[in-house]
Scaffold this active site. Structure first.
Site, PDB file in Angstrom:
ATOM      1  N   HIS B  82       6.126 -18.445  -7.963  1.00  0.00           N
ATOM      2  CA  HIS B  82       5.896 -17.005  -7.865  1.00  0.00           C
ATOM      3  C   HIS B  82       5.806 -16.404  -9.255  1.00  0.00           C
ATOM      4  O   HIS B  82       6.589 -16.750 -10.146  1.00  0.00           O
ATOM      5  CB  HIS B  82       7.046 -16.339  -7.100  1.00  0.00           C
ATOM      6  CG  HIS B  82       6.836 -14.863  -6.921  1.00  0.00           C
ATOM      7  ND1 HIS B  82       6.111 -14.345  -5.873  1.00  0.00           N
ATOM      8  CD2 HIS B  82       7.233 -13.808  -7.663  1.00  0.00           C
ATOM      9  CE1 HIS B  82       6.073 -13.025  -5.978  1.00  0.00           C
ATOM     10  NE2 HIS B  82       6.750 -12.671  -7.060  1.00  0.00           N
ATOM     11  N   ASP B 161      11.479  -5.089   3.002  1.00  0.00           N
ATOM     12  CA  ASP B 161      10.854  -5.102   1.676  1.00  0.00           C
ATOM     13  C   ASP B 161       9.569  -4.297   1.684  1.00  0.00           C
ATOM     14  O   ASP B 161       9.321  -3.515   0.764  1.00  0.00           O
ATOM     15  CB  ASP B 161      10.579  -6.532   1.215  1.00  0.00           C
ATOM     16  CG  ASP B 161       9.860  -6.531  -0.125  1.00  0.00           C
ATOM     17  OD1 ASP B 161      10.476  -6.072  -1.101  1.00  0.00           O
ATOM     18  OD2 ASP B 161       8.691  -6.931  -0.198  1.00  0.00           O
ATOM     19  N   ARG B 168       9.118   2.901  -2.971  1.00  0.00           N
ATOM     20  CA  ARG B 168       9.336   2.798  -4.416  1.00  0.00           C
ATOM     21  C   ARG B 168       8.073   3.156  -5.183  1.00  0.00           C
ATOM     22  O   ARG B 168       8.122   3.812  -6.216  1.00  0.00           O
ATOM     23  CB  ARG B 168       9.790   1.376  -4.784  1.00  0.00           C
ATOM     24  CG  ARG B 168      11.226   1.077  -4.374  1.00  0.00           C
ATOM     25  CD  ARG B 168      11.528  -0.411  -4.472  1.00  0.00           C
ATOM     26  NE  ARG B 168      11.310  -0.913  -5.814  1.00  0.00           N
ATOM     27  CZ  ARG B 168      11.072  -2.189  -6.114  1.00  0.00           C
ATOM     28  NH1 ARG B 168      10.995  -3.084  -5.137  1.00  0.00           N
ATOM     29  NH2 ARG B 168      10.908  -2.553  -7.355  1.00  0.00           N
ATOM     30  N   SER B 183      13.509  -7.710  -4.051  1.00  0.00           N
ATOM     31  CA  SER B 183      12.202  -7.728  -3.401  1.00  0.00           C
ATOM     32  C   SER B 183      11.592  -9.130  -3.453  1.00  0.00           C
ATOM     33  O   SER B 183      11.148  -9.673  -2.444  1.00  0.00           O
ATOM     34  CB  SER B 183      11.282  -6.706  -4.081  1.00  0.00           C
ATOM     35  OG  SER B 183       9.974  -6.794  -3.566  1.00  0.00           O
ATOM     36  N   LYS B 187      11.687 -11.974   0.019  1.00  0.00           N
ATOM     37  CA  LYS B 187      10.467 -12.512   0.629  1.00  0.00           C
ATOM     38  C   LYS B 187      10.468 -14.035   0.597  1.00  0.00           C
ATOM     39  O   LYS B 187      10.079 -14.694   1.550  1.00  0.00           O
ATOM     40  CB  LYS B 187       9.237 -11.970  -0.112  1.00  0.00           C
ATOM     41  CG  LYS B 187       8.826 -10.593   0.384  1.00  0.00           C
ATOM     42  CD  LYS B 187       7.586 -10.087  -0.322  1.00  0.00           C
ATOM     43  CE  LYS B 187       7.893  -9.783  -1.766  1.00  0.00           C
ATOM     44  NZ  LYS B 187       6.878  -8.901  -2.397  1.00  0.00           N
TER      45      LYS B 187
END
Lengths: 435, 435
Positions: B82, B161, B168, B183, B187
């Site tokens: 990620h 999320d 946000r 966040s 996930k």
């Protein structure tokens, strides 16, 4: 100008310009800025604060967010009085008729109670028939007739404040100096008030719990007055214990009438004299506040102030007979006293605990719009510094039913702390600013 | 438990318990807590921070807020990668097939671009026919067939999320360490990933602008992995200038294919090798990351990695011929280069400015759901530290029309700073944590 950028600027501790603040307030009122953005902005203000210049601009933007009141000729030289809210604070009901009796018109827009704190409109509505939802024309007519009017805020005045206040109430952003100051001052300015005395309460029964906070709020509002062409005197007064003896709507009206008759609790009378003196000085009726005290006392003793109260009640369609026959005020089903559990001196009476107990009896509301019971409440027979023997009457609870009475008793007893040795009395007035 | 009390507790800097955080997250998802309350809570978190324990609880509550993915047997030992997002970051398209070619299944849920930052799904969709909205069953089937799958997040996974992120984005509460960390990690955890390499970008083209911030985020996520029974390696890599040469969706796919063929920019290859090495180490295929480098290079040189990419494209219904015929990728109408205006060394290339220019060309989106153009973008011919003579090609812009081209040129030229003397190159990898 994007709302998210203005929120970010405040989050980073930046100073918003007048244009930026006006943009946000206007967007909040017209719905182009969403409630969640306003809530984030309010929290950023709570965490980062606002400069004095920002607070003034916020006040101006809120005051100009709706219709402007045309208060009429008379109101233009009327005086106003505002309290930041407390427990047992029925001062308006004493001060307003006193000052009106001295020939100074008093045009007052009042509010309703919320949480542990009472509201003048709720108290007045204890009087059968009395109306507090006056139109602008009715407001002026009552003022002209009685020299004195106490009503709810005219619809459409400072809608930004109503909107922001509703959000603050549910987002933990109530206790924040610039937001409190701008809320109070924007309503006063939109309502047309030009000369006002602000009673800033401090202590457990007030929003401001410390003298530093209260003095800062008072100082800010006095300085805002100078910037916005308003004469403002702020009196920082004690709310560590309830004011007077009675807490609860009809009970407080009765105590105010007693006080206007010369038979009220000394602290309520003294604070009323203080606030009234500054109001007379602001109106130019006396050159020094001190000179007003004997004059106001004479207006009480002559019955002139009580007469003003009665005239206002009548002009607002209330039953004016209550002024001479308090029995016409509604009364709770169950009235019984509680004996002192100790022998000793009362060291403290936590005003917030008393306020919450009375609200729970039915005299207050948890949220805007909840119905309230005018009859219930408590009368406290001792103040901080008094000495009691065990078994002597400590307080009298007015309740709807025995369950309520017992719950209130337990809660009220928990508000007291006792001392073996004489306990000092807190000063009634801590500070006066702007005089 | 009242939402307003939880907001107040955080506003005052208190530490919320796991129960309190779960209550808030659940209320936010089921609507019993209103968006304006959530927005105020998020801002209070931004201003007051969260302890590590709170951040872990928030992550857990968000991960458990919806359906749990059943990733299947194969995915249970797959690895994930990620990136926190950057400009020109097409690393996934290189690393994933490399690692898959080494026999380690790669199951990756990717995102879309927002603001100046691109997204892997948008890039992949440049390939005609390719689908990224796979069902859970399709996800497992592609993984089994190709050893590699890159798809959007399964619907219903970590809905908290999605909800919090949307709020946000419009309330200036995006850049906040505990909210970013929770966040990302929620996930990953909801998706079933057990072993992952996180590429934490730092620099003007990243959310984290300073090394301190990026290192803190990386450290937090590595520590969270330990608490949540996940193996996490975090690589803090440079995003002060764009990664590689190409920025824009189809252009980046082409650059990734070039890189898998041994013909890509050195920085992209080097970062891919680094991330790939840690992924092989996490999977237990090599004992030390260093040992993986020659193996991954061999898998590139043999064409095995490119073959994996092609297999994934085919399994996701894309046109696998693009792998050998890049001309099948869509191409912008207007492609023209910009000459260097200076003779000298490139001192900086502001990645955020480049990202915004490319987004404005049509490659990015201002808000979720906006359509994007896969063809447009820019290819940068020089990196920081390179020397150019005035008039040499500096960059090539792929645009829809001349107006766009000119606007992008002005903006892109403003991203450069020049130096008379040799300028140092920033390091590609600043730090590695958790390895």
């Amino acid at each position: 100008m994007r709302a998210v950028d203005l929120i970010q600027k405040k989050r980073r501790g930046g100073e918003l310009s007048g244009d930026e603040i006006r943009h946000f307030v206007a967007g909040c009122v017209d719905g182009s800025i969403r409630d969640y953005q306003t809530a984030a902005w309010l929290m950023a203000i709570c965490c980062q604060g606002m400069t004095f210049a920002e607070t003034v601009e916020l006040t101006r933007a809120m005051a100009e967010s709706g219709a402007s009141a045309d208060p009429g000729e008379l109101a233009a030289w009327a005086v106003d009085k505002h309290s930041t809210g407390g427990v047992g604070d029925k001062t308006t009901l004493v001060v307003a008729p006193l000052v009106a009796a001295a020939g100074v018109p008093v045009a007052k827009m009042s509010g309703r109670g919320l949480g542990f704190s009472g509201g003048t409109l709720d108290k007045l509505e204890s009087i059968p028939g009395l109306r507090v939802d006056l139109s602008a024309a009715e407001f002026q007519r009552v003022l002209a007739t009685a020299g004195l009017v106490i009503s709810g805020q005219t619809a459409g005045l400072a809608p930004a404040d109503a909107k922001l206040y509703a959000l603050r109430d549910v987002t933990a952003t109530v206790d924040c100096l610039p937001l409190i100051a701008s809320s109070i001052m924007s309503k006063k300015i939109a309502g047309g008030a030009r000369r006002m005395v602000l009673d800033v309460k401090v202590g457990s029964g007030a929003f401001m719990k410390t003298l530093d906070e209260a003095a800062a709020l008072a100082q800010t509002m006095v300085a805002m007055g100078e910037h916005l062409d308003r004469q403002v005197v702020a009196v920082v007064s004690d709310m560590s214990q309830p004011l007077g003896r009675a807490v609860g709507n009809a009970l407080e009206v009765q105590e105010a009438l007693d006080t206007l008759r010369g038979d009220g609790p000394p602290d309520l009378w003294e604070l009323s004299l203080t606030l009234g003196s500054y109001l007379l000085a602001l109106a130019g009726v006396v050159s020094e506040p001190a000179a007003a005290r004997s004059r106001l006392t004479a207006l009480r003793d002559s019955g002139a102030a009580l007469e003003r109260f009665a005239a206002m009640v009548a002009a607002q369609r209330g039953d004016r007979r209550v002024v001479d026959e308090p029995a016409l005020l509604p009364r709770a089903a169950l009235v019984d006293s509680v004996a002192s559990p100790h022998t000793g001196y009362v060291a403290t009476i936590d005003a917030e605990v008393v306020g919450r107990a009375v609200a729970e009896l039915g005299a207050g509301r948890a949220k805007k719009g909840d119905p309230i019971d005018h009859t219930v409440g408590v009368v406290l027979h001792a103040r901080v510094g008094d000495r009691l023997a065990a078994g002597e009457p400590l307080l009298t609870i007015h309740a709807r039913a025995a369950d309520d009475w017992h719950r209130a008793r337990d809660r009220l007893l928990s508000a007291y702390m006792w001392s073996e040795t004489p306990a000092p009395q807190p000063p009634l007035v801590h500070r006066v600013l702007g005089a």
